[in-house]
Design an enzyme around this catalytic site. Sequence first.
Site, PDB file in Angstrom:
ATOM      1  N   LYS A 170      64.079  -0.208 -15.384  1.00  8.21           N
ATOM      2  CA  LYS A 170      65.091  -0.755 -14.487  1.00  8.21           C
ATOM      3  C   LYS A 170      65.262   0.238 -13.338  1.00  8.21           C
ATOM      4  CE  LYS A 170      69.723  -2.692 -15.207  1.00  8.21           C
ATOM      5  NZ  LYS A 170      70.624  -3.089 -16.301  1.00  8.21           N
ATOM      6  N   GLY A 225      65.889  -3.102  -4.944  1.00  5.58           N
ATOM      7  CA  GLY A 225      65.004  -2.848  -6.080  1.00  5.58           C
ATOM      8  C   GLY A 225      65.293  -1.546  -6.809  1.00  5.58           C
ATOM      9  N   ASP A 260      71.869 -15.074 -17.846  1.00  7.97           N
ATOM     10  CA  ASP A 260      70.700 -14.196 -17.731  1.00  7.97           C
ATOM     11  C   ASP A 260      70.943 -12.859 -18.419  1.00  7.97           C
ATOM     12  OD1 ASP A 260      72.520 -14.218 -15.391  1.00  7.97           O
ATOM     13  OD2 ASP A 260      71.411 -12.450 -14.789  1.00  7.97           O
ATOM     14  N   ASN A 261      72.177 -12.614 -18.843  1.00  7.54           N
ATOM     15  CA  ASN A 261      72.480 -11.380 -19.557  1.00  7.54           C
ATOM     16  C   ASN A 261      72.765 -11.657 -21.023  1.00  7.54           C
ATOM     17  OD1 ASN A 261      72.167  -9.876 -17.239  1.00  7.54           O
ATOM     18  ND2 ASN A 261      74.333  -9.910 -16.711  1.00  7.54           N
ATOM     19  N   ARG A 290      65.795 -14.211 -22.427  1.00  9.03           N
ATOM     20  CA  ARG A 290      67.212 -14.463 -22.164  1.00  9.03           C
ATOM     21  C   ARG A 290      67.457 -15.963 -22.201  1.00  9.03           C
ATOM     22  NH1 ARG A 290      68.392  -9.962 -18.264  1.00  9.03           N
ATOM     23  NH2 ARG A 290      66.550  -8.646 -18.333  1.00  9.03           N
ATOM     24  N   ASP A 309      71.970  -5.444 -20.722  1.00  6.12           N
ATOM     25  CA  ASP A 309      72.458  -5.280 -19.354  1.00  6.12           C
ATOM     26  C   ASP A 309      73.895  -4.777 -19.273  1.00  6.12           C
ATOM     27  OD1 ASP A 309      70.078  -5.732 -18.217  1.00  6.12           O
ATOM     28  OD2 ASP A 309      70.528  -7.698 -17.385  1.00  6.12           O
TER      29      ASP A 309
HETATM   30  P1  AMP Z   1      72.397  -7.873 -13.135  1.00  7.58           P
HETATM   31  O1  AMP Z   1      73.744  -8.133 -12.548  1.00  7.58           O
HETATM   32  O2  AMP Z   1      72.019  -6.412 -13.159  1.00  7.58           O
HETATM   33  O3  AMP Z   1      72.227  -8.521 -14.465  1.00  7.58           O
HETATM   34  O4  AMP Z   1      71.332  -8.521 -12.134  1.00  7.58           O
HETATM   35  C1  AMP Z   1      71.390  -9.849 -11.724  1.00  7.58           C
HETATM   36  C2  AMP Z   1      70.192 -10.162 -10.861  1.00  7.58           C
HETATM   37  O5  AMP Z   1      70.209  -9.399  -9.663  1.00  7.58           O
HETATM   38  C3  AMP Z   1      68.855  -9.891 -11.513  1.00  7.58           C
HETATM   39  O6  AMP Z   1      67.964 -10.869 -11.042  1.00  7.58           O
HETATM   40  C4  AMP Z   1      68.515  -8.514 -10.964  1.00  7.58           C
HETATM   41  O7  AMP Z   1      67.125  -8.272 -10.995  1.00  7.58           O
HETATM   42  C5  AMP Z   1      69.027  -8.607  -9.557  1.00  7.58           C
HETATM   43  N1  AMP Z   1      69.372  -7.293  -8.975  1.00  7.58           N
HETATM   44  C6  AMP Z   1      70.442  -6.525  -9.266  1.00  7.58           C
HETATM   45  N2  AMP Z   1      70.445  -5.404  -8.531  1.00  7.58           N
HETATM   46  C7  AMP Z   1      69.330  -5.431  -7.755  1.00  7.58           C
HETATM   47  C8  AMP Z   1      68.753  -4.563  -6.770  1.00  7.58           C
HETATM   48  N3  AMP Z   1      69.328  -3.415  -6.417  1.00  7.58           N
HETATM   49  N4  AMP Z   1      67.584  -4.950  -6.180  1.00  7.58           N
HETATM   50  C9  AMP Z   1      66.997  -6.095  -6.506  1.00  7.58           C
HETATM   51  N5  AMP Z   1      67.489  -6.963  -7.413  1.00  7.58           N
HETATM   52  C10 AMP Z   1      68.635  -6.644  -8.040  1.00  7.58           C
HETATM   53 MG    MG Z   2      70.955  -8.801 -15.819  1.00  6.05          MG
END
Ligand code: AMP
Ligand code: MG
Length: 488
Positions: A115, A128, A254-255, A185, A264
Amino acid sequence: MTAITAIPVALGNRFATELPELAVPWRAEESPDPTLLVLNMELAAELRLDPTALRTPAGVGLLTGTTVPEGATPAAQAYAGHQFGAYSPRLGDGRALLLGELEDEHGRLRDLHLKGSGRTPFARGGDGLAAVGPMLREYIVSEAMHALGIPTTRSLAVVATGRFVRRDEWLPGAVLARVASSHLRVGTFQYARATGDIGLLRRLADHAIERHAPSAADDAHPYLALLRAVISAQARLVAQWMLVGFVHGVMNTDNMTISGETIDYGPCAFMEGFDPATVYSSIDAGGRYAYGNQPAIAEWNLTRFAETLLPLLAEQQDDAIALALEALGDFAPQHRAAWSAGLRSKLGLRADDDGQEATLVVDELLALLESGRVDLTSGFRSLSSVARGSSEAAHGLFDHRAAFDAWAERWLALRPDADAMDRVNPVYIPRNHLVEEALAAATEGDLDPLGPLLDAVSRPFDEREGLERYAAPGPERSFRAYRTYCGT
Ligand code: AMP
Ligand code: MG
């Protein structure tokens, strides 16, 4: 970097080869100046990885995805998801990669995943990347959850990349190496279902059955058996969260895993003063993911999961819906049973004692905890001393002494087992103020506070001298103002 020879690790690519529609082969971004911040030796051994090799440049290259063994197919995984109730058809690993699968010492297949490893085709507007603080938060909290006996993804390492990432301010960047029994997921199924390709959906379900519900393969209705297995795993999981006061904070579909592991760790935290309305995420204004809402949300998410499986459950949609509803009907009773059994164990009673007096004693304790906003962790832990004849610690925590003593008298009449209580009521949880302290220091390059915190939460039931600070609730009322942020 590219001149380094990868350390020999047998990384499989089952996901990428069995489900190519859900895997985009991709590479991690180079890290300008990688520094290993923390390595999980115990987990490395479990994975049959040599901890010494992981500390070398080649090992750090594996942990950041920049030096991968030949034959590996690192991939960004596709998934969809309901975020705060709103559907996004294309989320996926925007800043993560599945490096591959490896077999652990028990012969189980585990995902090795990164990650913060750079932008992928799913990155949308994101950079990213990830910052040191949030990646260490995931490391600390996931390892604490594991030590508490709660199913979770694990954390193998956090490597500072030497790159700065822009959030509200510039922060040092990091990559988390994460291990999971899989990264399937609910959102993975939503994505597959939305393609309209039933063959893909079936392949995904078969892959999930093999990895997480092997007995379903022999069932007369394998996909219904899969649904039932996921419902049961999540019903138990959320009960376990609730018993230690864990608030996930972003229970988007998705989590939520198919394996039943917690995944997550973003704006998550452990509740201190008992209050079912507790919310930690700064963006959860409506309290959708409040502590007390978690069972209802899990059921909502599982309903979304069941919807994706409908084409596999029966020829006729009405029949499929009837089967799905019947399976979903088991969530609430299974969750309640796990929660009640867990509470009885926390009170030193027999887990299966559902007699009237035990039930009343449990309910009345919850009312006492809530009315006094008693710290959940130390409140429960103090009760074994009460069972051993000393009420001093409990009197310092429960506001209404007369009500507490009256309650305790009835509870003690049930002859609670104090030693059994100490095996299920933790002394140490990753308390919010201590986690923040460790993350703030690490962000400034000081790793000193991290060690003792990890030490405390890695053996949560084992009270140790010198660690008193890690057992105490945070500064008064701080829990009310505590917020963790999604800008991770
Ligand atoms: P999360 O809230 O961490 O579960 O992420 C939700 C979505 O946002 C997922 O598709 C992650 O891959 C994407 N995401 C979160 N932070 C970033 C980031 N800094 N750059 C690219 N994608 C992100
Ligand atoms: Mg997530």
